[in-house]
Design a protein around this motif. Structure first.
Motif, mmCIF file in Angstrom:
data_model
loop_
_atom_site.group_PDB
_atom_site.id
_atom_site.type_symbol
_atom_site.label_atom_id
_atom_site.label_comp_id
_atom_site.label_asym_id
_atom_site.label_seq_id
_atom_site.Cartn_x
_atom_site.Cartn_y
_atom_site.Cartn_z
ATOM 1 N N LEU A 1 0.835 -1.208 0.000
ATOM 2 C CA LEU A 1 0.000 0.000 0.000
ATOM 3 C C LEU A 1 0.867 1.254 0.000
ATOM 4 C CD1 LEU A 1 -2.737 1.430 0.218
ATOM 5 C CD2 LEU A 1 -2.581 1.182 2.701
ATOM 6 N N SER A 2 1.918 1.257 0.800
ATOM 7 C CA SER A 2 2.787 2.441 0.859
ATOM 8 C C SER A 2 3.462 2.688 -0.489
ATOM 9 C CB SER A 2 3.840 2.273 1.969
ATOM 10 O OG SER A 2 4.741 1.234 1.654
ATOM 11 N N GLY A 3 3.864 1.610 -1.175
ATOM 12 C CA GLY A 3 4.484 1.773 -2.493
ATOM 13 C C GLY A 3 3.518 2.332 -3.521
ATOM 14 N N SER A 4 2.269 1.843 -3.488
ATOM 15 C CA SER A 4 1.280 2.348 -4.440
ATOM 16 C C SER A 4 0.965 3.822 -4.178
ATOM 17 C CB SER A 4 -0.001 1.508 -4.366
ATOM 18 O OG SER A 4 -0.671 1.703 -3.141
ATOM 19 N N LEU A 5 0.936 4.211 -2.895
ATOM 20 C CA LEU A 5 0.673 5.616 -2.553
ATOM 21 C C LEU A 5 1.848 6.507 -2.953
ATOM 22 C CD1 LEU A 5 -1.082 5.200 0.907
ATOM 23 C CD2 LEU A 5 -2.106 6.004 -1.226
ATOM 24 N N LEU A 6 3.060 5.986 -2.829
ATOM 25 C CA LEU A 6 4.232 6.761 -3.251
ATOM 26 C C LEU A 6 4.163 7.032 -4.754
ATOM 27 C CD1 LEU A 6 6.920 7.991 -2.279
ATOM 28 C CD2 LEU A 6 8.014 5.816 -2.851
ATOM 29 N N GLY A 7 3.790 6.014 -5.535
ATOM 30 C CA GLY A 7 3.627 6.211 -6.976
ATOM 31 C C GLY A 7 2.502 7.174 -7.302
ATOM 32 N N PHE A 8 1.409 7.073 -6.531
ATOM 33 C CA PHE A 8 0.274 7.975 -6.755
ATOM 34 C C PHE A 8 0.651 9.426 -6.477
ATOM 35 C CE2 PHE A 8 -3.005 10.337 -4.386
ATOM 36 C CZ PHE A 8 -3.882 10.603 -5.426
ATOM 37 N N LEU A 9 1.414 9.659 -5.415
ATOM 38 C CA LEU A 9 1.777 11.031 -5.047
ATOM 39 C C LEU A 9 2.580 11.712 -6.144
ATOM 40 C CD1 LEU A 9 2.668 10.567 -1.269
ATOM 41 C CD2 LEU A 9 0.780 11.910 -2.214
ATOM 42 N N ARG A 10 3.350 10.941 -6.902
ATOM 43 C CA ARG A 10 4.104 11.510 -8.024
ATOM 44 C C ARG A 10 3.167 12.240 -8.984
ATOM 45 N NH1 ARG A 10 4.873 13.273 -12.246
ATOM 46 N NH2 ARG A 10 6.318 12.699 -13.921
ATOM 47 N N TYR A 11 1.975 11.698 -9.206
ATOM 48 C CA TYR A 11 1.021 12.295 -10.140
ATOM 49 C C TYR A 11 0.027 13.214 -9.445
ATOM 50 C CZ TYR A 11 2.992 9.152 -13.540
ATOM 51 O OH TYR A 11 3.870 8.530 -14.370
ATOM 52 N N ASN A 12 -0.246 12.962 -8.179
ATOM 53 C CA ASN A 12 -1.151 13.840 -7.449
ATOM 54 C C ASN A 12 -0.549 15.245 -7.302
ATOM 55 O OD1 ASN A 12 -2.542 14.090 -4.129
ATOM 56 N ND2 ASN A 12 -3.577 14.377 -6.066
ATOM 57 N N TRP A 13 0.780 15.328 -7.242
ATOM 58 C CA TRP A 13 1.457 16.622 -7.136
ATOM 59 C C TRP A 13 1.897 17.182 -8.487
ATOM 60 C CZ3 TRP A 13 4.161 14.591 -2.234
ATOM 61 C CH2 TRP A 13 3.527 15.116 -1.096
ATOM 62 N N SER A 14 1.654 16.449 -9.547
ATOM 63 C CA SER A 14 2.067 16.903 -10.873
ATOM 64 C C SER A 14 1.215 18.082 -11.324
ATOM 65 C CB SER A 14 1.935 15.748 -11.879
ATOM 66 O OG SER A 14 2.139 16.197 -13.200
ATOM 67 N N THR A 15 1.801 18.949 -12.123
ATOM 68 C CA THR A 15 1.051 20.083 -12.673
ATOM 69 C C THR A 15 0.455 19.744 -14.035
ATOM 70 O OG1 THR A 15 3.127 20.959 -13.583
ATOM 71 C CG2 THR A 15 2.387 21.817 -11.443
ATOM 72 N N LYS A 16 1.136 18.894 -14.814
ATOM 73 C CA LYS A 16 0.662 18.557 -16.154
ATOM 74 C C LYS A 16 -0.171 17.275 -16.177
ATOM 75 C CE LYS A 16 4.491 20.790 -18.607
ATOM 76 N NZ LYS A 16 5.598 20.594 -19.577
ATOM 77 N N ASN A 17 0.179 16.315 -15.313
ATOM 78 C CA ASN A 17 -0.483 15.008 -15.335
ATOM 79 C C ASN A 17 -1.161 14.699 -14.007
ATOM 80 O OD1 ASN A 17 0.608 14.321 -17.988
ATOM 81 N ND2 ASN A 17 2.574 14.152 -16.936
#
Length: 349
Positions: free
Chosen positions: A160-176
Motif C-alpha cells: 500500500l505504501s508503495g502504491s501511494l508513493l507512486g500515486f503522489l508523483r502524479y497527485n502533485w504533478s502540474t501537467k499530469n
C-alpha cells in the motif's frame, strides 16, 4: 473528472480515478510474495476492498447516495469482522474498561472501520494530504507487524505504501495531475482500519508476551491522529452550527491553511509533520516515561483541544471576501468553458 465547486481547492478539471492504480498496484505487489501465514481475515480483507473498489468506481463516475455508500461500507466491515473473527474485545484498561461483551465489541469494531474509512475520505481535500498520511501510516504499520513476525500484514502495508508513493508523483504533478477519488480513499481507509484493528487485537495478550504492548489502541490512534482529529473537529463544528455532520464545507484545517495562503505542498507538509510529531511524543511518553493508558489518553485529549484552538485562530486570518472572489472567478470560468464546449458541439452538429 472532479468538477470545480465553491468548496474545491483545485482550479482545473482533474481525473479522479487514481484509486484504480492504487488498487491494482497494492494487490499485484502483494500477490507477488508468498505469505503462507496470511490468515483467513486477510483473505476477507482483500475481498472487502474488491467490493469497495467497485463501489468507489461507481461513485466516482455516477455518484452514489451517502446512504448506499454507508450500507456497503458496513457490509464490507461485517464481512471481515464476523467471518474473519477480527473484533476488538479488550480496551486495555482505558477509562477502567477491559473485556467487552460480544455485541459491544462488534459495535465498537464496526464504528472504528466506518469512522476511519470516512476520516481518510474527509482529509482528501488538497493535493498530497490523504496520500501522504496513508503513506506514513502504512509504513508505521508495516514496521509494527514486521517486529511481530506478521509478515503477510507487513507485506500488504508495504505494498500500500508503495502504491501511494507512486500515486503522489502524479497527485502533485502540474501537467499530469490525478486524484485518488472515492475509489482510492475507500481502499486506503479500509486497509488502514484493518491494520489498526488487527494491531490492537494482536496485542490483547500483552500481559504474557513481552513483544506486545499495553498501549496498542492509543498507539494506533496516534498513527492516524490527523484524520481522527479533523473528523472530530468538523463534526463538532457542524453540530454546533445546527448543520448535518455530513454536510461538506471549507472549514477543514487543510482548507483553512490554503485559504490563508499556504500552497498545497506546504499545507500537507505542516499537517504531516503534526501527525509525525504526535507519534514521536507518544512513543517517548509511553516507552520512556512509562505513562499509563489513561494518562496517555488525557494527553491526546489536550492535543485535540490545542488542535481546535489553533484551527480557530488560523481561520480568523482568512480574508473571506478575497476567497469568495477567487472561488467565484474559478467556478464561473469552468462554467463558461462548459457552455462554450456545448455551443461548439451544437455548431458542429
Amino acid at each position: 473528472m472532479a468538477e470545480i465547486k465553491s468548496r474545491s481547492s483545485h482550479k482545473k478539471l482533474t481525473p479522479t480515478l487514481g484509486g484504480v492504480a492504487i488498487f491494482a498496484a497494492t494487490l499485484i505487489t502483494y500477490f507477488i510474495w508468498d505469505n503462507p501465514q496470511e490468515g483467513h481475515d486477510l483473505h476477507l480483507t482483500i475481498s472487502a476492498i474488491i467490493i469497495l473498489f467497485f463501489l468507489g468506481i461507481k461513485d466516482d463516475i455516477l455518484i452514489l447516495s451517502p446512504k448506499k455508500k454507508l450500507l456497503i461500507q458496513i457490509a464490507a466491515s461485517i464481512l471481515v469482522i464476523s467471518l474473519g473473527n477480527l473484533q476488538i474485545s479488550n480496551l486495555y484498561g482505558l477509562l477502567g474498561l477491559t473485556q467487552l461483551s460480544y455485541n459491544v465489541g462488534l459495535f465498537v469494531t464496526i464504528f472504528i472501520f466506518i469512522s476511519l474509512i470516512n476520516a481518510i475520505n474527509l482529509i482528501d481535500g488538497i493535493d498530497g494530504l490523504a496520500g501522504s498520511v496513508g503513506l506514513f501510516a502504512s509504513l508505521m504499520f508495516a514496521y509494527l507487524f514486521y517486529t511481530l513476525d506478521m509478515y503477510a500484514q507487513s507485506t500488504l502495508a508495504m505494498a500500500l505504501s508503495g502504491s501511494l508513493l507512486g500515486f503522489l508523483r502524479y497527485n502533485w504533478s502540474t501537467k499530469n495531475k490525478i486524484f485518488m477519488g472515492d475509489t482510492g480513499s475507500l481502499i486506503v481507509g479500509f486497509l488502514l482500519s484493518y491494520f489498526a484493528i488487527k494491531y490492537v487485537v494482536v496485542n490483547n495478550n500483552y500481559l504474557v508476551n513481552p513483544l506486545l504492548t499495553k498501549d496498542a489502541p492509543l498507539f494506533a490512534l496516534a498513527i492516524l491522529i490527523l484524520p481522527v482529529f479533523d473528523t472530530l473537529r468538523m463534526f463538532f463544528i457542524r453540530i454546533m452550527e445546527g448543520k448535518s455532520p455530513f454536510e461538506g464545507d471549507r472549514k477543514h484545517l487543510h482548507h483553512v491553511l490554503i485559504d490563508i495562503g499556504f500552497s498545497h505542498k506546504t499545507a500537507t507538509a505542516v499537517l504531516l509533520a503534526f501527525n509525525m510529531s504526535i507519534v514521536c511524543i507518544f512513543t517517548y511518553l509511553s516507552n520512556y516515561r512509562k505513562e499509563s493508558n489513561n494518562q496517555l489518553l488525557l494527553y491526546l485529549v489536550i492535543a485535540f483541544a490545542l488542535y481546535c484552538v489553533i484551527s480557530y485562530l488560523l481561520s480568523k486570518k482568512i480574508d473571506k471576501a478575497l476567497v469568495d472572489r477567487v472561488k467565484f472567478r474559478d467556478v464561473n470560468k469552468v462554467e463558461r468553458l462548459r457552455i462554450n464546449e456545448t455551443q461548439d458541439s451544437k455548431n458542429e452538429n
